[in-house]
Write an enzyme that holds these catalytic residues in place. Structure first.
Site, PDB file in Angstrom:
ATOM      1  N   ASP A   1      14.812 -12.882 -50.370  1.00  0.00           N
ATOM      2  CA  ASP A   1      13.595 -12.953 -51.323  1.00  0.00           C
ATOM      3  C   ASP A   1      12.995 -14.208 -52.061  1.00  0.00           C
ATOM      4  O   ASP A   1      13.938 -15.182 -52.063  1.00  0.00           O
ATOM      5  CB  ASP A   1      13.779 -11.895 -52.470  1.00  0.00           C
ATOM      6  CG  ASP A   1      12.454 -11.237 -52.731  1.00  0.00           C
ATOM      7  OD1 ASP A   1      12.549  -9.498 -52.775  1.00  0.00           O
ATOM      8  OD2 ASP A   1      11.864 -12.121 -53.535  1.00  0.00           O
TER       9      ASP A   1
ATOM     10  N   THR B   1       4.804  -0.619 -45.117  1.00  0.00           N
ATOM     11  CA  THR B   1       4.206  -0.137 -44.761  1.00  0.00           C
ATOM     12  C   THR B   1       2.974  -0.410 -44.071  1.00  0.00           C
ATOM     13  O   THR B   1       2.408  -1.321 -45.216  1.00  0.00           O
ATOM     14  CB  THR B   1       3.867   1.446 -45.751  1.00  0.00           C
ATOM     15  OG1 THR B   1       4.998   2.166 -46.069  1.00  0.00           O
ATOM     16  CG2 THR B   1       2.727   2.161 -45.366  1.00  0.00           C
TER      17      THR B   1
ATOM     18  N   LEU C   1      12.619   6.084 -46.886  1.00  0.00           N
ATOM     19  CA  LEU C   1      13.476   6.659 -48.380  1.00  0.00           C
ATOM     20  C   LEU C   1      12.372   7.037 -49.722  1.00  0.00           C
ATOM     21  O   LEU C   1      11.151   6.417 -49.344  1.00  0.00           O
ATOM     22  CB  LEU C   1      14.445   5.542 -48.397  1.00  0.00           C
ATOM     23  CG  LEU C   1      13.785   4.003 -49.145  1.00  0.00           C
ATOM     24  CD1 LEU C   1      13.788   3.803 -50.370  1.00  0.00           C
ATOM     25  CD2 LEU C   1      14.946   3.137 -48.334  1.00  0.00           C
TER      26      LEU C   1
ATOM     27  N   CYS D   1       4.290   3.789 -53.448  1.00  0.00           N
ATOM     28  CA  CYS D   1       3.345   4.307 -51.937  1.00  0.00           C
ATOM     29  C   CYS D   1       1.800   5.355 -51.944  1.00  0.00           C
ATOM     30  O   CYS D   1       1.480   5.281 -51.703  1.00  0.00           O
ATOM     31  CB  CYS D   1       4.915   4.913 -50.986  1.00  0.00           C
ATOM     32  SG  CYS D   1       6.488   3.465 -51.659  1.00  0.00           S
TER      33      CYS D   1
HETATM   34  C1  UGA Z   1       7.684   8.358 -51.222  1.00  0.00           C
HETATM   35  C2  UGA Z   1       7.704   9.260 -50.072  1.00  0.00           C
HETATM   36  O1  UGA Z   1       8.239  10.564 -50.825  1.00  0.00           O
HETATM   37  C3  UGA Z   1       8.643   8.191 -49.223  1.00  0.00           C
HETATM   38  O2  UGA Z   1       9.203   9.410 -48.449  1.00  0.00           O
HETATM   39  C4  UGA Z   1       8.297   7.216 -48.904  1.00  0.00           C
HETATM   40  O3  UGA Z   1       9.068   6.562 -47.838  1.00  0.00           O
HETATM   41  C5  UGA Z   1       7.887   6.643 -49.748  1.00  0.00           C
HETATM   42  O4  UGA Z   1       7.145   7.145 -50.958  1.00  0.00           O
HETATM   43  C6  UGA Z   1       7.840   4.733 -49.298  1.00  0.00           C
HETATM   44  O5  UGA Z   1       6.368   4.478 -48.640  1.00  0.00           O
HETATM   45  O6  UGA Z   1       8.388   4.278 -49.282  1.00  0.00           O
HETATM   46  P1  UGA Z   1       8.309   7.972 -53.145  1.00  0.00           P
HETATM   47  O7  UGA Z   1       7.461   6.563 -53.688  1.00  0.00           O
HETATM   48  O8  UGA Z   1       9.777   7.423 -54.011  1.00  0.00           O
HETATM   49  O9  UGA Z   1       8.749   7.889 -52.086  1.00  0.00           O
HETATM   50  O10 UGA Z   1       8.035   8.532 -54.362  1.00  0.00           O
HETATM   51  P2  UGA Z   1       8.533  10.623 -53.820  1.00  0.00           P
HETATM   52  O11 UGA Z   1       9.586  11.168 -54.306  1.00  0.00           O
HETATM   53  O12 UGA Z   1       7.853  10.675 -53.008  1.00  0.00           O
HETATM   54  O13 UGA Z   1       7.199  11.094 -55.687  1.00  0.00           O
HETATM   55  C7  UGA Z   1       5.988  10.963 -55.735  1.00  0.00           C
HETATM   56  C8  UGA Z   1       4.862  11.404 -56.504  1.00  0.00           C
HETATM   57  O14 UGA Z   1       4.415  12.655 -56.390  1.00  0.00           O
HETATM   58  C9  UGA Z   1       6.230  10.600 -57.705  1.00  0.00           C
HETATM   59  O15 UGA Z   1       5.299  10.389 -59.168  1.00  0.00           O
HETATM   60  C10 UGA Z   1       6.205  12.353 -58.403  1.00  0.00           C
HETATM   61  O16 UGA Z   1       5.927  12.925 -59.613  1.00  0.00           O
HETATM   62  C11 UGA Z   1       4.833  12.982 -57.525  1.00  0.00           C
HETATM   63  N1  UGA Z   1       5.139  14.646 -57.101  1.00  0.00           N
HETATM   64  C12 UGA Z   1       6.110  14.931 -56.160  1.00  0.00           C
HETATM   65  C13 UGA Z   1       4.663  15.448 -57.514  1.00  0.00           C
HETATM   66  O17 UGA Z   1       3.844  15.442 -58.708  1.00  0.00           O
HETATM   67  N2  UGA Z   1       4.789  16.983 -57.019  1.00  0.00           N
HETATM   68  C14 UGA Z   1       5.420  17.345 -56.581  1.00  0.00           C
HETATM   69  O18 UGA Z   1       5.701  18.505 -55.931  1.00  0.00           O
HETATM   70  C15 UGA Z   1       5.929  16.180 -55.892  1.00  0.00           C
END
Ligand code: UGA
Length: 436
Positions: free
Chosen positions: A30, A121, A152, A262
């Protein structure tokens, strides 16, 4: 295998450490010197459950090392993972200069037979650009470029890497496919399905997956508005919908909307990519719009409950974009804090992990170490992140701490009946309000 990982963000560092735990020799690089120094002592630059312990074991066993030079990652590597963050504005799908820079470094240092695996991505077509850049820089090098998207989630990153829902390998040549299949053999033997496809389909599948998750959330948020207007309960509606396996309950959680590094970016990236190729992917434009409206809607609820925001003290519970992480990038909680402060409310916030990072983005934000301290003297408490710690709050104590017993729940973490019993007026998302 010797593996190089370029870029020690969430995806890069977790991938590197996870691959080391499978017995490979990994060099993670990095450009950020401070980050590298800290990683050498086994301290990740961000919080991720279990990562520090796994990292320390791999460092002790000399399977993972860290460098500021990407050349060290590339030298002698059979596979080089490109995990550099998608740079600059986080919006444009064309600002891929970090990836191009890495391609040049790979070209200058790589050994014959190297497989360059794209994990960042990126818009479909990026692998072709990578290939062309390497060919131009070093025409005699024999190499493969594959797309190996990562799914992930922050907060579950190690498990998602070692036991993924699917392994995706996008390869246009046999050598690249074979090396990647060999790398992932133990994970596939552990039960994860593998999907082998062409490079462009793998690239598009990653963007499409995130955009679809975001669209599901926006659907739930739009539905929540209809539920509020018609007296239904969006959680019950989502339970009914989600029990159909074709729909599924996950990501139908209405609330403040999606944030993080993401989802917001990938929705826009796929929309722009489509537009550039002559198709208007209008669902995605609406997905982003509904997501912006979600924060505005919670702001309206707080204002409505307060009558006027000016001079009111608001306790915010949660600053991270979701629970189990200290990440505040594009956090809806911070956006809400900004809006409330802009309307002259005073905001006192709590988060079990993300306060330091939140203050780095919003230096004037007042944070406290205890959720009850955030509630103390507050005219309203707003739940912004779905931490389990908040689910377990003593509601009677919360009511006693507050100046007015009013809770706006931006993540629907509480049972409305519990709030009624505790004598708290409760406004959540897509569910009937409780006014005491
Ligand atoms: C997301 C994807 O879920 C992963 O599969 C992907 O690998 C990752 O992006 C990436 O591209 O690196 P992440 O950013 O860790 O993962 O977060 P999520 O768990 O997807 O949550 C995203 C947002 O959606 C959060 O703000 C969460 O609070 C919100 N959310 C989630 C809701 O508002 N409602 C829901 O029902 C679920």
């Amino acid at each position: 295998m010797r593996i190089g990982v370029i870029g020690a963000g969430h995806v890069g560092l977790v991938t590197g450490v996870a691959m080391a735990s499978l017995g490979h020799e990994v060099v993670v690089s990095d450009a950020d010197e401070t980050k590298v120094e800290s990683m050498r002592t086994g301290t990740p630059p961000f919080f991720e459950a279990g990562l520090s312990a796994l990292m320390r074991t791999q460092i002790e066993q000399r399977r993972v090392s860290f460098s500021v030079s990407s050349r060290e990652s590339v030298a002698g590597a059979a596979i080089v993972f490109i995990c550099v963050g998608r740079p600059s504005d986080g919006i444009s799908d064309t600002s891929l200069s970090a990836v191009e820079e890495v391609a040049r470094e790979v070209a200058s240092e790589a050994s014959d037979g190297v497989v360059v695996a794209e994990k960042s991505t990126v818009p479909p077509g990026t692998a072709d650009r990578l290939r062309t850049t390497i060919e131009r820089e070093r025409p005699e090098l024999r190499f493969s470029v594959v797309s190996n998207p990562e799914f992930l989630r922050e907060g579950h990153a190690i498990d998602d890497t070692l036991r993924p829902t699917r392994v995706v390998i996008g390869a246009d040549d046999e050598h690249g496919r074979e090396i990647m299949e060999e790398l992932y053999a133990p994970i596939v033997q552990g039960g994860s399905p593998i999907i082998v496809t062409d490079v462009r389909s793998a690239e598009l599948a990653k963007l499409a997956s995130n955009a679809f998750l975001a669209t599901k959330i926006s659907f739930a948020n739009a539905l929540a508005r209809v539920a509020e207007l018609s007296g239904a309960d969006v959680e019950h509606v989502a339970d009914v919908m989600g029990s159909d396996p074709r729909i599924g309950r996950a990501f139908l959680g209405a609330g403040l909307g999606y944030g993080g590094y993401c989802l917001p970016k990938d929705v826009v990236s796929l929309e722009r990519f489509s537009e550039r190729h002559g198709y208007t992917f209008s669902i995605l434009e609406v997905t982003s719009r509904v997501n912006e409206e979600a924060v505005a809607h919670v702001t309206d609820k707080v204002r409505e409950a307060m009558w006027n925001l000016e001079g009111k003290r608001i306790g915010l519970l949660g600053l991270a974009f979701k629970s189990e992480t200290d990440d505040v990038r594009a956090s809806p909680a911070l956006e809400l804090a900004r809006r409330l402060i802009a309307e002259k409310a005073s905001v006192v916030a709590h988060d079990p992990m993300a306060s330091d990072r939140a203050r780095a983005e919003m230096p004037d934000l007042e944070t406290v170490d205890d959720p009850y301290a955030a509630a103390s003297g507050a005219n309203c408490v707003v739940i912004c992140t779905d931490w389990d710690e908040y689910r377990g709050l003593d509601l009677n104590r919360l009511r006693v701490e507050m100046a007015y017993p009013i809770v706006v729940d931006g993540r629907n973490v509480f049972d409305p009946d519990e709030m009624r019993t505790a004598g708290i007026s409760y406004f959540s998302i897509g569910r009937p309000s409780i006014e005491t």
